[in-house]
Design an enzyme around this catalytic site. Structure first.
Site, mmCIF file in Angstrom:
data_model
loop_
_atom_site.group_PDB
_atom_site.id
_atom_site.type_symbol
_atom_site.label_atom_id
_atom_site.label_comp_id
_atom_site.label_asym_id
_atom_site.label_seq_id
_atom_site.Cartn_x
_atom_site.Cartn_y
_atom_site.Cartn_z
ATOM 1 N N TRP A 266 0.820 -1.209 0.000
ATOM 2 C CA TRP A 266 0.000 0.000 0.000
ATOM 3 C C TRP A 266 0.857 1.264 0.000
ATOM 4 O O TRP A 266 0.438 2.297 0.476
ATOM 5 C CB TRP A 266 -0.963 -0.023 1.180
ATOM 6 C CG TRP A 266 -2.128 -0.920 0.929
ATOM 7 C CD1 TRP A 266 -3.330 -0.586 0.372
ATOM 8 C CD2 TRP A 266 -2.206 -2.321 1.198
ATOM 9 N NE1 TRP A 266 -4.143 -1.685 0.269
ATOM 10 C CE2 TRP A 266 -3.479 -2.777 0.775
ATOM 11 C CE3 TRP A 266 -1.327 -3.244 1.744
ATOM 12 C CZ2 TRP A 266 -3.886 -4.099 0.895
ATOM 13 C CZ3 TRP A 266 -1.729 -4.561 1.851
ATOM 14 C CH2 TRP A 266 -2.990 -4.977 1.436
ATOM 15 N N CYS A 301 -6.547 -4.299 -2.410
ATOM 16 C CA CYS A 301 -7.765 -5.046 -2.071
ATOM 17 C C CYS A 301 -8.483 -5.624 -3.278
ATOM 18 O O CYS A 301 -8.964 -6.760 -3.239
ATOM 19 C CB CYS A 301 -8.708 -4.179 -1.238
ATOM 20 S SG CYS A 301 -9.418 -2.761 -2.094
ATOM 21 N N TYR A 553 -5.890 5.446 -1.567
ATOM 22 C CA TYR A 553 -7.317 5.163 -1.447
ATOM 23 C C TYR A 553 -7.682 4.628 -0.070
ATOM 24 O O TYR A 553 -8.851 4.599 0.306
ATOM 25 C CB TYR A 553 -7.765 4.197 -2.540
ATOM 26 C CG TYR A 553 -7.496 2.731 -2.260
ATOM 27 C CD1 TYR A 553 -8.513 1.892 -1.808
ATOM 28 C CD2 TYR A 553 -6.239 2.169 -2.464
ATOM 29 C CE1 TYR A 553 -8.277 0.552 -1.561
ATOM 30 C CE2 TYR A 553 -5.996 0.838 -2.230
ATOM 31 C CZ TYR A 553 -7.015 0.030 -1.775
ATOM 32 O OH TYR A 553 -6.774 -1.293 -1.532
#
Length: 746
Positions: A266, A301, A553
């Site tokens: 991430w 994800c 995000y």
């Protein structure tokens, strides 16, 4: 003389033994009836089926074998039995259901109950016998070996090993299977369709992106079955339990505990691997893992969810991809998301362990839940949430689910598995706190009961559009049912909800932050804060700030783009506006790959204790890639396809790359684009051979030095050739099917 007599006796005995051996029925050839079985069991699209590498069937339904013997079969003196063993079980046993012996009945009227394996002789003609074999509806979903034993009654026996493996899958077509899905169109969508849409973006700018599920492509089924044993570590005896399989899938798709399929990342540094935004589907990921047996870099994800969908559908478990906008990550299991703000109106990252993602993507799988019994609101069957993104540990492994969606909606957060975590994702309350230091009390700035769980989305059944399923996870906001469910959940969590100081009950000044939704990347945008003095008598002085931060995000790693301060003097019953324009030059070099921003505003009303704070997500829209077919789309016939993209930025794009996937494209097609000038359009043409008649979807991804994570897709119908249409005959249950001849471009 005696020696000669003994030699004669021994020779006679050998001759008699040879005669008896030749009299034993011997298998010369086994016809697995691949085409018929695969059509009847809805498995003909699998690469291994088209390539005749395996027999692929679904449990609970019979499949046909034709056995050719060395002589005529005689029911009165010949015995046949079938021995099935799980291929990777070192110690198969009947007690575990991994070693199964079946003696066929004469006739096919009684193949046993749903929980039994059964076999029957359909017809025998001389040395040829047609057999129907029905696997148990609870049998392990795995690769099986088959041995056919023949015996001459009263004498010896022989054994013949069938060379091809037999893959037995879950069966959503069979009412007795725990994954049975009654609706025909839903089976098409959630089991058979190999391409889908995943919603990304933010709640005020929904962005569908296409994902090639590819459950039928080469090595995908082999990899999925292998994963259950190697990474999932499910003992062979339990691989028929969809609850256990689903829980294992949520762990094995990520690599945190077990060197599973995908390594999460991430950050914005994806060196040594592929950026999550560059993947176009699951096939390349699973093929790479199958080859290397090492985690594939990198994923976020929606990648985890896409791969889990592929594995589930390949195994026969109905599955769909779910997106929840403004999704909570509740690290404390408090059912609240606590955000701490400092004196400069900046979020304190060290104190704020909870987060709110612009969107989060997980899965649902369809099955009955007999392990949960029947609750106040009925059984817990149907859709179950599973999440392969490694959020928090569950039973000492990073996994989530399967959590009954019925239980989540009704606040039954202690039901297995992880219902509380999923409940927080869709229905937590968002709470802002003013933090003034370790020795100072914190002040509640704002409590937002509407901030979490917006526009829960999935692809509609047989339509290329969004279906809103928010009502399946939560009662409508602002209703008594929703608040009652929240209180019920909080009591189960044993967590205090009200604490410290409450904000003053002051409502004379109203704030309204406005954002224009449809802003294209490359354009400037404006944030507007409207401030209204509702008092009929008092004037108010307001001071504050408006901020724009570029974020991932997941809502973390904020980098300031722009901030302005303001002072307003509002007369009674008047309004004023604060405007902050953000230019392309100001935001471009700070923009994350998913073009996400966090807009916040804060204000103080003089001579009151009232503090205002609000935060919202914002995203600029990227362009779409367009497809154009240059002719009719016919099965097995070549057609030219053009793919195009127009540059939306006020700067040229360099080192561009198109990546194309679709049915029959075994490896993604790559097309390099050296430069796209400002306002220019890049185009590439390729030749495409649709592999079969029916529905198809081409998808494309574009990445360049200046602009990445651009995608597009085109859905189309593939017409059959006249020779592809086969009419049923005899006792076949199929009336008019279209069968493809191959899965890949020859």
């Amino acid at each position: 003389m005696l020696r000669m007599r003994n030699d004669g006796v021994l020779s006679a005995m050998r001759d008699e033994a040879d005669a008896q051996s030749s009299a034993i029925l011997s298998v010369e050839r086994v016809d697995l009836c691949l085409d018929d079985n695969h059509s009847e069991h809805h498995t003909s699209h699998f690469y291994a089926a088209a390539a005749k590498e395996a027999l692929i069937v679904r449990r609970g339904e019979p499949f046909r074998l034709r056995i050719h013997f060395n002589r005529d079969y005689s029911p009165s003196k010949d015995a046949i039995s079938f021995i099935f063993t799980v291929a990777d079980d070192p110690k198969p046993s009947p007690g575990h259901g991994t070693l199964v012996g079946i003696v066929p009945h004469d006739g096919i009227d009684n193949l046993g109950g749903p929980l039994e394996w059964g076999a029957g002789i359909e017809v025998h003609d001389g040395g040829s016998v047609s057999i129907l074999i029905k696997p148990s509806i609870t049998c392990p979903v795995t690769s099986w070996k088959l041995d056919i034993d023949t015996k001459l009654l009263g004498d010896g026996s022989k054994s013949h090993s069938v060379a091809l493996p037999i893959y037995v899958l879950f069966n959503p077509w069979c009412p007795d299977d725990q994954v049975y899905l009654e609706d025909r169109d839903q089976r098409k969508e959630y089991v058979m369709h190999d391409t889908t849409l995943i919603w990304r973006g933010s709640y005020n700018r929904l962005r569908p992106s296409v994902w090639k599920i590819g459950q039928f492509e080469r090595h995908v089924l082999d990899c999925s079955l292998q994963l259950l044993g190697t990474v999932g570590r499910i003992p062979p005896a339990y691989r028929g339990d969809p609850v256990r399989v689903a829980r294992a899938l949520s762990a094995l798709v990520n690599s945190v505990d077990d060197d599973g399929v995908l390594l999460g990342n991430w950050t914005e540094d994806f060196s040594g691997g592929t950026a999550p935004t560059k993947w176009t589907g699951s096939v390349e990921i699973l093929q790479q893992f199958y080859k290397t047996q090492r985690p594939v870099k990198y994923a976020q994800c929606w990648n985890f969810s896409g791969v889990l969908t592929t594995i589930a559908r390949s195994l026969g478990i109905p599955s769909r991809i779910i997106t929840c906008y403004s999704s909570a990550h509740d690290t404390q299991a408090s059912l609240t998301v606590d955000i701490f703000i400092d004196q400069n109106n900046k979020k304190l990252d060290a104190e704020t362990t909870d987060s709110i993602w612009n969107y989060h993507v997980w899965n649902e799988v369809w099955m009955q839940r007999p392990d949960l019994g029947v609750g106040q609101f009925g059984p817990y069957d149907g859709w179950q949430a599973v999440d392969a993104t490694p959020h928090e540990s569950s039973d000492n492994m990073y996994r989530v689910g399967p959590a009954s969606v019925v239980a989540v909606k009704n606040g039954e957060i202690v039901r297995p598995f992880d219902c509380g975590f999923v409940y927080s994702e869709v229905n937590a309350d968002k709470v802002y706190w003013r933090y003034n230091g370790p020795s100072q009390p914190i002040k509640l700035l704002r409590k937002d009961t509407l901030a979490i769980g917006h526009l829960i989305s999935t692809k509609a059944v047989l339509k290329w559009e969004r279906e809103d399923i928010t009502q399946s996870y939560k009662y409508e906001e602002r209703t008594e049912e929703e608040r009652n469910t929240m209180v019920k959940a909080l009591k189960q969590a044993r967590h205090a909800f009200s604490r410290y100081y409450l904000n003053d009950n002051f409502n004379e000044v109203e704030f309204d932050m406005e954002l224009k939704d449809d802003i294209k990347v490359g354009e400037n945008f404006t944030v507007v804060l409207k401030v209204t003095n509702k008092s009929k008598e008092r004037a108010h002085q307001i001071t504050g700030h408006v901020n724009c931060d570029a974020v991932l995000y997941t809502g973390v790693s904020a980098e300031e783009v722009k901030s302005i301060g303001f002072e307003l003097e509002l007369k009674p019953e008047s309004s004023d506006y604060v405007r902050m324009e953000v230019t392309f030059d100001e935001y471009y070099h700070k923009l994350s790959s998913q073009a996400a921003f966090q807009i916040s505003s804060s204000a103080l009303v003089a001579n009151t204790d009232y503090e205002y704070y609000a935060q919202d997500d914002f995203r600029v829209r990227k362009p779409d890639i367009k497809f154009q077919f240059q002719g009719s789309i016919v099965s097995q016939q070549e057609v030219d396809v053009i793919v195009r993209l127009t540059n939306p930025l006020p700067i040229p794009l360099h080192k561009g790359l198109f990546s194309i996937e679709g049915p029959g494209i075994e490896k993604p097609l790559k097309f390099k684009i050296a430069e796209i000038p400002v306002g220019g359009t890049a185009a590439s043409t390729f030749k495409y051979v649709p592999p079969y008649a029916g529905r198809g979807t081409l998808l494309a991804k574009f990445n360049s030095k200046e602009l990445d994570d651009v995608d597009g897709y085109m859905h189309y119908e593939i017409e059959p050739r006249p020779g592809d249409i086969l009419h049923s005959s005899g006792t076949s249950r199929m009336s008019n099917i279209i069968r493809r001849r191959t899965d890949v471009i020859p």
